[in-house]
Design a protein around this motif. Sequence first.
Motif: not given
Length: 417
Positions: A308-310, A326-331
């Motif tokens: 997982v990429t956070i 993938v959880l992108q910036d500031h989600c």
Amino acid sequence: MLKAIILIGGPQKGTRFRPLSFEVPKPLFPVAGVPMLQHHIEACAQVPDMKEIILIGFYQPNDELNRFISSAQQEFKIPIRYLQEFAALGTGGGIYHFRDQILSGGPAAFFLMNADVCSEFPLQEMLRFHRQHGENHCGVLLGTTANRTQSLNYGCIVENHETNEVLHFVEKPSTFVSDIINCGIYLFTPDIFGHIGTVFQRNQEELTNGKQMPEVIRLEQDIFTTLAGQKKLFVYKTQYFWSQIKSAGSAIYASRLYLKQYHQTHPERLATNQDGTPKIIVNICFCIVFNFFLSIQLGANVSIGKGVTIGGGVRVRESIVLHGAVLQDHCCVLNSIVGWDSTVGKWARVEGTPSDPNPNDPYAKIDSETLFRDGGLTPSITILGCNVNIPSEVIIRNSIVLPHKDLNRSFQNQIIL
């Protein structure tokens, strides 16, 4: 000599789990970082003199199931095999159909459990209880206490408080019968097959117009109701945690229970606050090292899959994030399940409504979820199937998103097909 039988059922009909069971059989869905079924197998493997674990269901054998069985055999050092039913035969019909294989080797008793429950699995305590009650009975049922209202959603057990004998059993009664409910975990002697055989013969004699196969036998309605009051069944009441996993919402609750248990059983699976790591609130399970920024905040009660990429500034709470996501910036991800290889864009918000039991009632259980209520989707956790793309700066709330969807706007209380 003992054996364990785990009933894994078959392909799911319920919509609440469907976006996730498209990818793997429901018993292999990760709960607290490992397949749901692994918790059962680990508990069985710890019972002394356990010789074999048999999985029974009507899933078609596939690579995912075969890999899991092979991996579990190596990890727990116990033979495990899968027996496929030719149709859904019920909780009693499946074991009766395969009775010769279950009884091979002459086991003195065998555990039987449903795959869709989570528990501390007090199997060794059940075994001691079974031996204390002599050899004339044929089964011990694991029971727990529910409140009066919710007990109507389960099999209800009336016991003799002095001997723990099951005096009466009713499956999902229309009025209050007892606050002791059936947990779907049993210990049987081989004598149980004689009683199941009697029901099979009766079904054959009563069979008309081919409406139902005589092999379909339900332990709860066909066996327990008959044996209750005959000194054949006893109930062992557990004080440990227990819950059903009938929906994705209950999977998040089960994950929380197992993560809490990990403090005693598997502390190595829990992340801790250290220099150079994300901020951990409490009870976080990492399956493997993943890519992250130090500004993220995880917890409470989060399970993160491998790969997982956070991104930076991410907030995750009361959720399951499956491998490759993938959880992108500031989600922000709250009370949700993010499916395999899905992406949540920058500043997006994925949020659900928890379906937890009443925290002020020690006997409360998760309510049975109704998919629709008052003409709309019942608010519950948000589910993203595999390979779903959530764009930046949108809100997905209380929704179910089927796999391989690229969304372009916000959604609330919807099933996105």
